[in-house]
Design a protein around this motif. Structure first.
Motif, short mmCIF file in Angstrom:
data_model
loop_
_atom_site.label_atom_id
_atom_site.label_comp_id
_atom_site.label_asym_id
_atom_site.label_seq_id
_atom_site.Cartn_x
_atom_site.Cartn_y
_atom_site.Cartn_z
N ASP A 92 0.88 -1.17 0.00
CA ASP A 92 0.00 0.00 0.00
C ASP A 92 0.92 1.23 0.00
O ASP A 92 2.12 1.12 0.28
N ASP A 148 -0.06 5.18 0.91
CA ASP A 148 -0.22 6.18 1.98
C ASP A 148 -0.17 5.50 3.35
O ASP A 148 -0.96 4.61 3.62
N GLY A 149 0.76 5.90 4.17
CA GLY A 149 0.87 5.31 5.51
C GLY A 149 1.78 4.10 5.56
O GLY A 149 2.05 3.57 6.64
N GLU A 178 -9.61 5.80 5.54
CA GLU A 178 -8.58 5.93 4.51
C GLU A 178 -8.87 4.99 3.34
O GLU A 178 -9.11 3.80 3.54
N GLU A 195 -0.06 -3.27 4.63
CA GLU A 195 -1.13 -2.26 4.65
C GLU A 195 -1.20 -1.55 6.00
O GLU A 195 -0.82 -2.12 7.02
N ASN A 196 -1.71 -0.33 6.01
CA ASN A 196 -1.90 0.37 7.28
C ASN A 196 -3.37 0.67 7.58
O ASN A 196 -3.70 1.03 8.70
N ALA A 197 -4.25 0.57 6.57
CA ALA A 197 -5.62 1.06 6.75
C ALA A 197 -6.64 -0.08 6.85
O ALA A 197 -6.49 -1.10 6.17
MG MG Z 1 -2.60 3.30 3.37
#
Ligand code: MG
Length: 246
Positions: free
Chosen positions: A25, A27-28, A61, A186-188
């Motif tokens: 992923d 963003d983040g 997100e 992944e972060n979201a």
């Molecule tokens: Mg993300």
């Protein structure tokens, strides 16, 4: 970690993991851009006299802007936003994002990429972002890691996360792989849900302010608190996938 791998294999009825690629992923995970997204959403909504819940932009997100805006409208005004409102709000949010975004990378990402490459795995990008000039920017910050052929962006997906579509496209771009031939980072919550529904082993790295249980509830197979923590176990994890069979 062994039990997490075994539990993933059992749940998905795979005999083993035959890793070829790591789906990232953006963003983040690659860019530390979430604080700027949050700040821009918050500021925009304030200008429209609308209230965001704490951490709402982090929890949502990846949700298409129109849906995110309508959620806020419904809660605050008990109605959907008009086409014009969606357009104006999103335009303002985007403008503020470019003001606030520092372009910083998440600490540890270079090392993560290095471990992935050293293990002979293909790095693939799977993002809902539709920024113009994204490949040029990525190639400037992380040279020779991604190519337009190894990226899934907003321009290619139709449905988007939390649907499994983007990660399934990532498997295709990696060479028509099966779900047990990749892992996702992944972060979201919506991204984790997408990867989980694509039946890929999903590593959630909680780089934001949301509680861990949200990422676990979304289907994360493994949860880390930072890329540095992930980097300290990743070589071992890759090694273990070569021997674990059920
Ligand atoms: Mg993300």
């Amino acid at each position: 970690m062994t039990e997490k791998l075994i539990s993933y294999l059992q749940k998905n009825k795979f005999e083993n993991l035959d890793l070829r690629a790591v789906l990232f992923d953006m963003d983040g995970i690659i860019y530390d851009s979430m604080p700027a997204h949050d700040k821009s959403w918050r500021q925009t909504m304030q200008e429209w006299n609308l209230k965001l819940e704490p951490s709402e932009s982090f929890i949502q997100e990846g949700r298409p802007a129109r849906l995110m805006i309508n959620m806020v409208f419904q809660r605050n005004l008990k109605r959907d936003a008009t086409e014009q409102e969606v357009k104006d709000i999103y335009k303002r949010k985007t403008e503020l994002f470019f003001e606030h975004d520092t372009g910083a990378l998440i600490p540890g990402i270079q090392e993560t990429i290095k471990i992935v490459k050293t293990n002979g795995l293909i790095p693939i990008l799977v993002t809902g972002s539709g920024q113009t000039g994204l490949w040029e920017r990525l190639n400037g910050d992380l040279p020779n890691v991604f190519t337009p052929e190894t990226m899934v962006t907003a321009f290619e997906v139709e449905i988007g996360k939390p649907h499994p579509e983007p990660y399934l496209m990532g498997l295709e771009k990696a060479g028509n792989l099966k779900p047990n031939q990749a892992v996702v980072i992944e972060n979201a919550p919506l991204g984790v849900e997408s990867a989980h529904k694509a039946n890929i082993f999903t590593i959630a790295v909680n780089t934001g302010p949301i509680p861990d249980h949200i990422l676990l509830d979304a289907g994360a197979d493994l949860l880390m608190d930072s890329l540095d923590s992930l980097n300290s176990v990743l070589p071992k994890l890759f090694q273990m996938t070569e021997t674990i069979k059920i």
